[in-house]
Write a protein that holds these residues in place. Structure first.
Motif, PDB file in Angstrom:
ATOM      1  N   UNK A 254       6.683  -0.426 -18.518  1.00 42.42           N
ATOM      2  CA  UNK A 254       5.284  -0.888 -18.563  1.00 42.42           C
ATOM      3  C   UNK A 254       5.065  -1.796 -17.363  1.00 42.42           C
ATOM      4  N   UNK A 255       4.290  -1.315 -16.393  1.00 44.00           N
ATOM      5  CA  UNK A 255       3.937  -2.121 -15.220  1.00 44.00           C
ATOM      6  C   UNK A 255       2.436  -1.995 -15.017  1.00 44.00           C
TER       7      UNK A 255
ATOM      8  N   UNK B  98     -10.630  -1.697 -10.766  1.00 42.57           N
ATOM      9  CA  UNK B  98     -11.983  -1.342 -10.324  1.00 42.57           C
ATOM     10  C   UNK B  98     -12.048  -0.081  -9.463  1.00 42.57           C
ATOM     11  N   UNK B  99     -11.107   0.144  -8.521  1.00 40.34           N
ATOM     12  CA  UNK B  99     -11.179   1.363  -7.697  1.00 40.34           C
ATOM     13  C   UNK B  99     -11.159   2.649  -8.528  1.00 40.34           C
ATOM     14  N   UNK B 100     -10.473   2.610  -9.665  1.00 42.11           N
ATOM     15  CA  UNK B 100     -10.437   3.800 -10.526  1.00 42.11           C
ATOM     16  C   UNK B 100     -11.799   4.040 -11.158  1.00 42.11           C
ATOM     17  N   UNK B 101     -12.453   2.960 -11.580  1.00 36.27           N
ATOM     18  CA  UNK B 101     -13.789   3.107 -12.181  1.00 36.27           C
ATOM     19  C   UNK B 101     -14.808   3.575 -11.141  1.00 36.27           C
TER      20      UNK B 101
ATOM     21  N   UNK C  37       0.287   2.319 -12.014  1.00 38.46           N
ATOM     22  CA  UNK C  37      -0.903   1.527 -11.655  1.00 38.46           C
ATOM     23  C   UNK C  37      -1.138   1.563 -10.147  1.00 38.46           C
ATOM     24  N   UNK C  38      -0.115   1.937  -9.386  1.00 38.53           N
ATOM     25  CA  UNK C  38      -0.244   2.010  -7.924  1.00 38.53           C
ATOM     26  C   UNK C  38      -0.795   3.343  -7.445  1.00 38.53           C
ATOM     27  N   UNK C  39      -1.134   4.242  -8.359  1.00 37.65           N
ATOM     28  CA  UNK C  39      -1.595   5.558  -7.950  1.00 37.65           C
ATOM     29  C   UNK C  39      -2.878   5.459  -7.135  1.00 37.65           C
ATOM     30  N   UNK C  40      -2.978   6.279  -6.108  1.00 39.98           N
ATOM     31  CA  UNK C  40      -4.213   6.363  -5.329  1.00 39.98           C
ATOM     32  C   UNK C  40      -5.316   6.940  -6.224  1.00 39.98           C
ATOM     33  N   UNK C  41      -6.468   6.282  -6.333  1.00 38.49           N
ATOM     34  CA  UNK C  41      -7.530   6.774  -7.211  1.00 38.49           C
ATOM     35  C   UNK C  41      -7.940   8.214  -6.919  1.00 38.49           C
TER      36      UNK C  41
ATOM     37  N   UNK D  17      -5.774  12.586 -22.372  1.00 42.33           N
ATOM     38  CA  UNK D  17      -5.631  11.140 -22.231  1.00 42.33           C
ATOM     39  C   UNK D  17      -4.717  10.802 -21.056  1.00 42.33           C
ATOM     40  N   UNK D  18      -5.123   9.775 -20.308  1.00 36.97           N
ATOM     41  CA  UNK D  18      -4.329   9.297 -19.171  1.00 36.97           C
ATOM     42  C   UNK D  18      -4.022   7.827 -19.393  1.00 36.97           C
ATOM     43  N   UNK D  19      -2.749   7.455 -19.234  1.00 38.81           N
ATOM     44  CA  UNK D  19      -2.327   6.055 -19.340  1.00 38.81           C
ATOM     45  C   UNK D  19      -1.901   5.606 -17.947  1.00 38.81           C
TER      46      UNK D  19
END
Length: 466
Positions: free
Chosen positions: A70-71, A80-83, A31-35, A52-54
């Motif tokens: 699972x984090x 939101x930054x990913x969207x 979840x910390x990945x840079x968009x 598919x990306x989780x």
């Protein structure tokens, strides 16, 4: 942010996600990945076959191997930054599906993105286009690689390339003269070919040569013929199993398709397999062979220097067409969608008398239906790195148990070898399990052992006449 569904996973689904393997079609991200970094994976899936990306699964390495946790995002807004990046990735548009996953076993939300294959090339935020190869997202560094992707996706078609040869190659050929006499008796070759845009600036295009040259293979060598190989085995293709030297079928596309189908049919009809009445000739529906071969020739990527290959085995036929599936076409939707990589070729060959592509766009469905009528399994379609392979197997839709019992209606006993040949089951142990299941139902018993004879099964004496 758009309205997104939240799906709650049960315990089994939760465990399956955590232990799922990253692959050509699946990736797990923190979840910390840079968009921006995530956009590379999105680009790769959109440019290849989709996937598919989780986002929200952490992976670390310990002495015991990889550990997954699972984090997820603390709330929906945190994603939101990913969207925002998804909206910026033109021409991705709406070619993705998003949902959030939750579980009672862990806190936070995992973002599940399904990226669909796009018709156009999608670049990441760094301006580079990426492709998916196995579990990696690889950048395309030069214009040549990007051009290859355009051909793969059908954005650009090699059929329109101009060739540095004399126009007479197609204006004065037997192929164009015979075609015009039959279809357009008042037409003049040069004028008609120019109107069809296969003769431009006094030079023939690839499509023009493939359709109307008497010998396209002399101009487009190693990319315009059909090679037929017969392997006397059920295993993989190895030179040691070749029954004879590969046969090369040549000619303009119209003759090429019909001649290739005739040759393949002739070779197949010479193969025998064990059946209820002893050795029987193998038969595949001619419609299936015709439609799959027609598709392989008409929709292949002619920029790839490789001929269409037909490999005939004892238990199957493999037809390999150079080039990946074009545009938005995938293995999953190929029977429900249409996209012509070579639209001029498809349109013009349909003008011939008795065209090979009578029902344009229906080839795969026709092949499926033809196999079904003979109670054979549907064709298997596989996309490889630079080709598409369609396999027609001589395997019945009936269950292995039914096939065994049908055989015993006319034969006293059946061996493991014969049963595997009939059912397509490769493993001797797996076949034994079928026998054991029938034994437990009281439908089979082992035949008395005879020295020097292979173990066999038969119907119990009380049921021999049933």
């Amino acid at each position: 942010m758009m309205h997104i569904i939240i799906k709650k996973l049960n315990s089994t689904e939760y465990e399956e996600l955590l232990y799922s393997e990253e692959s050509h079609f699946s990736d797990l991200k923190s979840a910390d990945i840079n968009p921006g970094k995530l956009s590379k994976t999105i680009s790769a899936f959109a440019n290849t076959s989709g996937g598919e990306i989780y986002v929200g699964i952490e992976e670390s390495v310990s002495e015991n191997g990889k550990i997954r946790e699972w984090k997820g995002f603390v709330d929906l807004e945190a994603a939101n930054p990913i969207f925002q990046v998804l909206q910026q990735l033109s021409p991705l548009n709406n070619n993705f599906i998003a949902e959030f996953l939750s579980s009672d076993k862990s806190l936070g939300y995992v973002l599940h993105l399904t990226i669909l294959k796009t018709t156009d090339v999608v670049s990441a935020t760094d301006g580079k286009a990426y492709v998916r190869r196995n579990a990696q997202s690889l950048p395309l560094y030069d214009e040549g690689a990007l051009e290859r992707l355009r051909y793969d996706k059908g954005i650009k078609s090699f059929e329109d390339e101009l060739l540095n040869i004399d126009a007479s190659e197609i204006t004065n050929s037997s192929a164009i003269i015979e075609f015009l006499l039959e279809i357009v008796p008042t037409g003049e070759p040069e004028e008609w070919l120019s109107k069809q845009r296969v003769l431009l600036e006094g030079r023939p295009t690839v499509a023009g040569v493939l359709l109307f040259s008497d010998n396209p293979q002399s101009i487009l060598a190693k990319r315009s013929a059909v090679k037929v190989l017969r392997y006397q085995t059920r295993q993989e293709a190895e030179r040691d199993f070749l029954a004879f030297d590969p046969i090369t079928i040549e000619g303009n596309l119209y003759n090429l398709i019909y001649d290739a189908v005739d040759k393949v049919k002739e070779i197949i009809e010479g193969i025998e397999k064990i059946g209820p009445s002893g050795l029987e000739k193998i038969t595949y529906p001619e419609e299936a062979l015709h439609e799959i071969l027609t598709n392989a020739v008409l929709h292949r990527d002619y920029n790839v220097v490789s001929d269409v290959q037909v490999r005939i085995f004892d238990n199957r036929v493999e037809i390999e067409s150079p080039g990946r599936l074009p545009g938005h076409v995938t293995v999953e939707n190929i029977a429900k969608t249409q996209f012509a990589r070579n639209p001029k070729i498809v349109r013009l060959i349909n003008k011939f008398r008795n065209p090979p592509n009578k029902d344009v766009g229906e080839g795969v469905n026709t092949a499926f239906e033809a196999m079904g009528k003979l109670r054979l399994k549907k064709p298997i379609i596989e996309e490889r790195d630079s080709s598409v392979v369609v396999t027609l197997k001589h395997e019945s839709l009936a269950s292995p148990e039914q096939i065994v019992m049908d055989y015993l209606k006319t034969s006293e006993e059946i061996t493991n070898f014969i049963a595997r040949d009939l059912t397509g089951i490769k493993s001797e142990n797996s076949m034994k399990q079928v026998f054991y299941k029938l034994r437990d139902r009281g439908q089979l018993e082992q035949s008395p052992k005879v020295p020097g004879k292979k173990p066999a099964w038969r119907k119990p004496a009380a049921k021999e006449n049933s």
